[in-house]
Write a protein that holds these residues in place. Structure first.
Motif, mmCIF file in Angstrom:
data_model
loop_
_atom_site.group_PDB
_atom_site.id
_atom_site.type_symbol
_atom_site.label_atom_id
_atom_site.label_comp_id
_atom_site.label_asym_id
_atom_site.label_seq_id
_atom_site.Cartn_x
_atom_site.Cartn_y
_atom_site.Cartn_z
ATOM 1 N N GLU B 1 -0.692 17.482 -24.833
ATOM 2 C CA GLU B 1 0.033 18.645 -24.289
ATOM 3 C C GLU B 1 -0.047 19.791 -25.288
ATOM 4 O OE1 GLU B 1 4.247 18.671 -22.302
ATOM 5 O OE2 GLU B 1 4.504 19.066 -24.441
ATOM 6 N N ALA B 2 -0.476 20.949 -24.808
ATOM 7 C CA ALA B 2 -0.599 22.101 -25.693
ATOM 8 C C ALA B 2 0.781 22.590 -26.081
ATOM 9 C CB ALA B 2 -1.379 23.201 -24.996
ATOM 10 N N GLY B 3 0.897 23.054 -27.317
ATOM 11 C CA GLY B 3 2.158 23.590 -27.788
ATOM 12 C C GLY B 3 2.292 25.048 -27.426
ATOM 13 N N VAL B 4 3.269 25.689 -28.020
ATOM 14 C CA VAL B 4 3.476 27.121 -27.810
ATOM 15 C C VAL B 4 2.379 27.876 -28.572
ATOM 16 C CG1 VAL B 4 5.047 29.049 -28.167
ATOM 17 C CG2 VAL B 4 5.958 26.781 -27.570
ATOM 18 N N THR B 5 1.718 28.785 -27.897
ATOM 19 C CA THR B 5 0.673 29.556 -28.565
ATOM 20 C C THR B 5 1.053 31.023 -28.616
ATOM 21 O OG1 THR B 5 -0.538 29.798 -26.480
ATOM 22 C CG2 THR B 5 -1.144 27.956 -27.901
ATOM 23 N N GLN B 6 0.788 31.643 -29.756
ATOM 24 C CA GLN B 6 1.091 33.053 -29.949
ATOM 25 C C GLN B 6 -0.169 33.786 -30.393
ATOM 26 O OE1 GLN B 6 5.219 32.262 -32.212
ATOM 27 N NE2 GLN B 6 4.842 34.429 -31.766
ATOM 28 N N SER B 7 -0.262 35.025 -29.949
ATOM 29 C CA SER B 7 -1.383 35.856 -30.388
ATOM 30 C C SER B 7 -0.922 37.298 -30.520
ATOM 31 C CB SER B 7 -2.545 35.757 -29.380
ATOM 32 O OG SER B 7 -2.149 36.256 -28.108
ATOM 33 N N PRO B 8 -1.529 38.057 -31.442
ATOM 34 C CA PRO B 8 -2.469 37.566 -32.445
ATOM 35 C C PRO B 8 -1.735 36.856 -33.580
ATOM 36 C CG PRO B 8 -2.006 39.884 -32.810
ATOM 37 C CD PRO B 8 -1.238 39.504 -31.563
ATOM 38 N N THR B 9 -2.484 36.282 -34.497
ATOM 39 C CA THR B 9 -1.886 35.625 -35.664
ATOM 40 C C THR B 9 -1.361 36.665 -36.641
ATOM 41 O OG1 THR B 9 -3.455 33.827 -35.404
ATOM 42 C CG2 THR B 9 -2.279 33.959 -37.489
ATOM 43 N N HIS B 10 -2.143 37.688 -36.845
ATOM 44 C CA HIS B 10 -1.752 38.778 -37.720
ATOM 45 C C HIS B 10 -1.983 40.099 -36.999
ATOM 46 C CE1 HIS B 10 -2.612 35.576 -40.709
ATOM 47 N NE2 HIS B 10 -1.581 36.108 -41.328
ATOM 48 N N LEU B 11 -1.132 41.069 -37.319
ATOM 49 C CA LEU B 11 -1.254 42.385 -36.707
ATOM 50 C C LEU B 11 -0.848 43.426 -37.742
ATOM 51 C CD1 LEU B 11 -1.925 43.727 -33.996
ATOM 52 C CD2 LEU B 11 0.480 43.474 -33.349
ATOM 53 N N ILE B 12 -1.749 44.365 -37.975
ATOM 54 C CA ILE B 12 -1.449 45.422 -38.937
ATOM 55 C C ILE B 12 -1.388 46.743 -38.185
ATOM 56 C CG2 ILE B 12 -2.219 46.630 -41.009
ATOM 57 C CD1 ILE B 12 -3.676 44.070 -41.834
ATOM 58 N N LYS B 13 -0.283 47.442 -38.374
ATOM 59 C CA LYS B 13 -0.062 48.718 -37.694
ATOM 60 C C LYS B 13 0.468 49.737 -38.706
ATOM 61 C CE LYS B 13 -0.826 47.516 -33.325
ATOM 62 N NZ LYS B 13 -1.753 48.250 -32.411
ATOM 63 N N THR B 14 0.480 50.972 -38.275
ATOM 64 C CA THR B 14 1.085 52.016 -39.101
ATOM 65 C C THR B 14 2.367 52.500 -38.441
ATOM 66 O OG1 THR B 14 -0.262 53.702 -38.028
ATOM 67 C CG2 THR B 14 -1.114 52.748 -40.073
ATOM 68 N N ARG B 15 3.175 53.175 -39.225
ATOM 69 C CA ARG B 15 4.448 53.692 -38.719
ATOM 70 C C ARG B 15 4.260 54.553 -37.483
ATOM 71 N NH1 ARG B 15 7.396 56.687 -43.444
ATOM 72 N NH2 ARG B 15 8.723 57.282 -41.703
ATOM 73 N N GLY B 16 5.120 54.355 -36.503
ATOM 74 C CA GLY B 16 5.049 55.147 -35.289
ATOM 75 C C GLY B 16 4.197 54.546 -34.185
ATOM 76 N N GLN B 17 3.334 53.592 -34.544
ATOM 77 C CA GLN B 17 2.498 52.966 -33.524
ATOM 78 C C GLN B 17 3.301 51.973 -32.699
ATOM 79 O OE1 GLN B 17 -0.949 51.430 -35.833
ATOM 80 N NE2 GLN B 17 -2.188 52.885 -34.641
ATOM 81 N N GLN B 18 2.638 51.392 -31.716
ATOM 82 C CA GLN B 18 3.242 50.398 -30.846
ATOM 83 C C GLN B 18 2.520 49.065 -31.008
ATOM 84 O OE1 GLN B 18 1.654 49.344 -27.620
ATOM 85 N NE2 GLN B 18 3.374 48.223 -26.772
ATOM 86 N N ALA B 19 3.278 47.973 -30.943
ATOM 87 C CA ALA B 19 2.681 46.645 -31.085
ATOM 88 C C ALA B 19 3.041 45.783 -29.879
ATOM 89 C CB ALA B 19 3.186 45.974 -32.357
#
Lengths: 111, 113
Positions: B1-19
């Motif tokens: 059984e697959a577990g909980v999966t999240q993406s992305p693993t890492h995310l780099i943003k700058t101030r004011g952006q949206q994620a």
């Protein structure tokens, strides 16, 4: 209301025992225990339900005192692999199954 | 059984952006929870979705929002990113009952430059 965990941190030698407490001011339906190792996600250990159940998992066991609204996690003959932060989560009788997390207890096991 | 999966693993943003962070729950789980964990700190509850509805939200500003899709997967959106939003964002899934545990994904590490 957030459950109170104690102690905040504990340092043990391998083979020693530890007790971590989790107290709530609310009437509880269940208490959940998790362990989080550094850089990893929390991992479920056990759930204790209203009724004073005591559960165990190898050398880790826990109890739930319904009268005191308190749960204790017992780590017997601790191993290096037990190191991490232990979180309790509580679900109160008047909630809609919302799990409220304690602040965590950091456990360091030294060889 | 697959577990909980999240993406992305890492995310780099700058101030004011949206994620946008994504989470797929364990099959059969209808509830998805989002948590923020700053470095070395505890789990701060963000949002809880069940059966497509928001059941509860934590003490976070409205720029933190999300949704749950018909297949029970979920996404967390953070607008107008601020430096203090840098943290590990954990998703967990469960059945809605006080007798079942939450199962966590490995998280998305969001870094704001």
């Amino acid at each position: 209301q957030q459950p109170v965990q104690s102690p905040q941190a504990v340092i043990l030698r391998e083979g020693e025992d530890a007790v971590i407490n989790c107290s709530s001011s609310k009437a509880l339906y269940s208490v959940h225990w998790y362990r989080q190792k550094h850089g990893e996600a929390p991992v479920f250990l056990m759930i204790l339900l209203k009724g004073g159940e005591q559960k165990g998992h190898e050398k880790i066991s826990a109890s739930f005192n319904e009268k005191k609204q308190q749960s204790s996690l017992y780590l017997t003959a601790s191993q290096l692999s037990y190191s991490g932060t232990y979180f309790c989560g509580t679900i109160s009788m008047d909630s809609n199954y919302q799990l409220i997390w304690g602040a965590g207890t950091k456990l360091i096991i030294k060889p | 059984e697959a577990g909980v999966t999240q993406s992305p693993t890492h995310l780099i943003k700058t101030r004011g952006q949206q994620a946008t962070l994504r989470c797929s729950p364990i099959s059969g789980h209808t509830s998805v929870y989002w948590y923020q964990q700053a470095l070395g700190l505890g789990l701060q509850f963000l949002l809880w979705y069940d059966e497509g509805e928001e059941r509860n939200r934590g003490n976070f500003p409205p720029r933190f929002s999300g949704r749950q899709f018909p297949n029970y997967s979920s996404e967390l959106n953070v607008n107008a990113l601020e430096l203090e939003d840098s943290a590990l964002y954990l998703c967990a899934s469960s059945l809605v009952t006080g007798r079942r545990p939450q199962h966590f994904g490995d998280g998305t590490r969001l870094s704001i430059l």
